[in-house]
Write a protein that holds these residues in place. Structure first.
Motif, PDB file in Angstrom:
ATOM      1  N   TRP A  28       0.915  -1.644  -0.365  1.00  0.00           N
ATOM      2  CA  TRP A  28      -0.373   0.046  -0.070  1.00  0.00           C
ATOM      3  C   TRP A  28       1.076   1.416  -0.255  1.00  0.00           C
ATOM      4  CZ3 TRP A  28      -4.629   1.460  -1.223  1.00  0.00           C
ATOM      5  CH2 TRP A  28      -5.049   2.359  -0.283  1.00  0.00           C
ATOM      6  N   ASN A  29       1.902   1.063   0.790  1.00  0.00           N
ATOM      7  CA  ASN A  29       2.900   2.609   1.109  1.00  0.00           C
ATOM      8  C   ASN A  29       3.832   2.356  -0.546  1.00  0.00           C
ATOM      9  OD1 ASN A  29       2.164   2.818   3.369  1.00  0.00           O
ATOM     10  ND2 ASN A  29       3.807   1.556   4.471  1.00  0.00           N
ATOM     11  N   THR A  30       3.817   1.310  -1.031  1.00  0.00           N
ATOM     12  CA  THR A  30       4.902   2.061  -2.160  1.00  0.00           C
ATOM     13  C   THR A  30       3.479   1.673  -2.921  1.00  0.00           C
ATOM     14  OG1 THR A  30       6.289   0.301  -1.139  1.00  0.00           O
ATOM     15  CG2 THR A  30       6.390   0.297  -3.681  1.00  0.00           C
ATOM     16  N   ALA A  31       2.867   1.883  -3.597  1.00  0.00           N
ATOM     17  CA  ALA A  31       1.640   2.057  -4.383  1.00  0.00           C
ATOM     18  C   ALA A  31       1.673   3.095  -4.342  1.00  0.00           C
ATOM     19  CB  ALA A  31       0.340   1.325  -4.459  1.00  0.00           C
ATOM     20  N   ARG A  32       1.475   4.163  -3.357  1.00  0.00           N
ATOM     21  CA  ARG A  32       1.195   5.537  -2.622  1.00  0.00           C
ATOM     22  C   ARG A  32       2.415   6.572  -3.616  1.00  0.00           C
ATOM     23  NH1 ARG A  32      -2.871   7.443   0.291  1.00  0.00           N
ATOM     24  NH2 ARG A  32      -1.559   8.844   1.001  1.00  0.00           N
ATOM     25  N   ILE A  33       3.626   5.830  -3.223  1.00  0.00           N
ATOM     26  CA  ILE A  33       4.673   6.041  -3.297  1.00  0.00           C
ATOM     27  C   ILE A  33       4.637   6.351  -5.154  1.00  0.00           C
ATOM     28  CG2 ILE A  33       7.334   6.397  -3.367  1.00  0.00           C
ATOM     29  CD1 ILE A  33       6.881   5.437  -0.406  1.00  0.00           C
ATOM     30  N   VAL A  34       4.750   5.412  -5.302  1.00  0.00           N
ATOM     31  CA  VAL A  34       4.895   5.191  -6.596  1.00  0.00           C
ATOM     32  C   VAL A  34       3.278   5.970  -7.702  1.00  0.00           C
ATOM     33  CG1 VAL A  34       5.173   3.122  -8.746  1.00  0.00           C
ATOM     34  CG2 VAL A  34       5.914   2.789  -6.872  1.00  0.00           C
ATOM     35  N   LEU A  35       2.221   6.074  -7.049  1.00  0.00           N
ATOM     36  CA  LEU A  35       1.554   6.679  -8.053  1.00  0.00           C
ATOM     37  C   LEU A  35       1.153   8.049  -7.468  1.00  0.00           C
ATOM     38  CD1 LEU A  35      -1.221   3.926  -7.722  1.00  0.00           C
ATOM     39  CD2 LEU A  35      -0.382   4.532  -9.548  1.00  0.00           C
ATOM     40  N   GLY A  36       2.708   8.294  -6.716  1.00  0.00           N
ATOM     41  CA  GLY A  36       2.766  10.207  -6.632  1.00  0.00           C
ATOM     42  C   GLY A  36       2.137  10.695  -5.902  1.00  0.00           C
ATOM     43  N   TYR A  37       1.273  10.175  -4.381  1.00  0.00           N
ATOM     44  CA  TYR A  37       1.044  10.591  -3.845  1.00  0.00           C
ATOM     45  C   TYR A  37       1.226  11.196  -2.501  1.00  0.00           C
ATOM     46  CZ  TYR A  37      -3.807   8.417  -5.599  1.00  0.00           C
ATOM     47  OH  TYR A  37      -4.036   8.732  -6.538  1.00  0.00           O
ATOM     48  N   ARG A  38       3.054  10.337  -2.982  1.00  0.00           N
ATOM     49  CA  ARG A  38       3.896  10.871  -1.521  1.00  0.00           C
ATOM     50  C   ARG A  38       4.938  10.759  -2.094  1.00  0.00           C
ATOM     51  NH1 ARG A  38       4.458   6.129   2.667  1.00  0.00           N
ATOM     52  NH2 ARG A  38       5.850   7.930   3.535  1.00  0.00           N
ATOM     53  N   LYS A  39       4.947  12.026  -3.091  1.00  0.00           N
ATOM     54  CA  LYS A  39       6.732  11.997  -3.791  1.00  0.00           C
ATOM     55  C   LYS A  39       7.357  13.128  -2.734  1.00  0.00           C
ATOM     56  CE  LYS A  39       7.144  11.699  -8.170  1.00  0.00           C
ATOM     57  NZ  LYS A  39       6.688  11.807  -9.506  1.00  0.00           N
ATOM     58  N   ARG A  40       7.027  13.895  -2.277  1.00  0.00           N
ATOM     59  CA  ARG A  40       7.471  15.327  -1.817  1.00  0.00           C
ATOM     60  C   ARG A  40       8.192  14.893  -0.635  1.00  0.00           C
ATOM     61  NH1 ARG A  40       2.680  19.565  -3.230  1.00  0.00           N
ATOM     62  NH2 ARG A  40       2.938  19.181  -4.680  1.00  0.00           N
ATOM     63  N   THR A  41       7.380  14.160   0.248  1.00  0.00           N
ATOM     64  CA  THR A  41       7.634  13.908   1.569  1.00  0.00           C
ATOM     65  C   THR A  41       8.673  12.105   1.560  1.00  0.00           C
ATOM     66  OG1 THR A  41       5.603  11.698   2.147  1.00  0.00           O
ATOM     67  CG2 THR A  41       5.511  14.479   2.701  1.00  0.00           C
ATOM     68  N   ARG A  42       9.053  11.358   0.612  1.00  0.00           N
ATOM     69  CA  ARG A  42      10.020  10.290   0.313  1.00  0.00           C
ATOM     70  C   ARG A  42      11.559  10.675   0.012  1.00  0.00           C
ATOM     71  NH1 ARG A  42      12.125   7.314  -3.586  1.00  0.00           N
ATOM     72  NH2 ARG A  42      11.455   8.509  -5.136  1.00  0.00           N
ATOM     73  N   LYS A  43      12.014  10.196   1.076  1.00  0.00           N
ATOM     74  CA  LYS A  43      13.466   9.796   0.913  1.00  0.00           C
ATOM     75  C   LYS A  43      13.817   9.173   0.931  1.00  0.00           C
ATOM     76  CE  LYS A  43      17.178  11.358   3.657  1.00  0.00           C
ATOM     77  NZ  LYS A  43      17.221  11.442   5.557  1.00  0.00           N
ATOM     78  N   ALA A  44      14.753   8.389  -0.475  1.00  0.00           N
ATOM     79  CA  ALA A  44      15.088   7.059   0.394  1.00  0.00           C
ATOM     80  C   ALA A  44      16.520   7.361   0.926  1.00  0.00           C
ATOM     81  CB  ALA A  44      15.113   6.620  -1.897  1.00  0.00           C
TER      82      ALA A  44
END
Length: 171
Positions: A85-101
């Motif tokens: 669920w979390n990875t899908a949200r990142i890939v779909l762009g819902y959490r792009k600004r807060t993500r840090k790999a």
């Protein structure tokens, strides 16, 4: 005496009989028209591969706590669902600004190779994490995380949720 000799001969020909049967069956299932040629090749593979395995002689796997396996599988099931669920949200762009790999070095306590193999499978099967490198002398795991918020959280997740159970399962 004769039974002992026949058992020894059987162990020489089929050191891992379950592996032989599984290889034969898988080969036959993968063959589209099951004919004598495929059966002959399947038999050769089923007899030769266990000979190679005998040369490797892996250690016997001992499981100390079968109930811990059920707890581990349940945790893994829930964590994989949440991670998907979390990875899908990142890939779909819902959490792009807060993500840090990023990468995390984690000191592991476990040294059992079966437990480490299971941990590698767990980490790799969970979306958003990748087992990058493991140094068996220092017992440090290099983990890549797609959504790295706090390194200490990832260390606690690996230790508390997985490594502790794996150490309970494998002596």
């Amino acid at each position: 005496m004769i039974a002992r000799i026949s058992q020894r001969v059987f162990q020489q020909i089929l050191p891992h009989p379950i592996l032989s049967v599984a290889l034969f069956m898988v080969w036959m299932l993968m063959s589209s028209p099951a004919g004598t040629g495929h059966a002959t090749i399947a038999l050769i593979v089923a007899l030769l591969v266990p000979q190679v395995m005998r040369a490797l002689e892996p250690d016997r796997v001992r499981v100390r706590s079968p109930l811990a396996i059920i707890r581990l599988l349940w945790r893994l099931f829930l964590d994989v669902l949440a991670s998907n669920w979390n990875t899908a949200r990142i890939v779909l762009g819902y959490r792009k600004r807060t993500r840090k790999a990023g990468f995390v070095n984690i000191q592991l306590e476990c040294s059992n190779r079966y437990a480490l193999a299971c941990l590698a499978i767990i980490v790799t099967s969970t979306p958003g994490t990748t087992w990058v490198q493991y140094d068996r002398y220092s017992r440090v795991l290099l983990l890549h995380v797609l959504d790295l918020r706090d390194e200490d959280d990832w260390k606690a997740i690996l230790h508390d949720r997985y490594e502790s159970l794996l150490m309970e399962i494998f002596p």
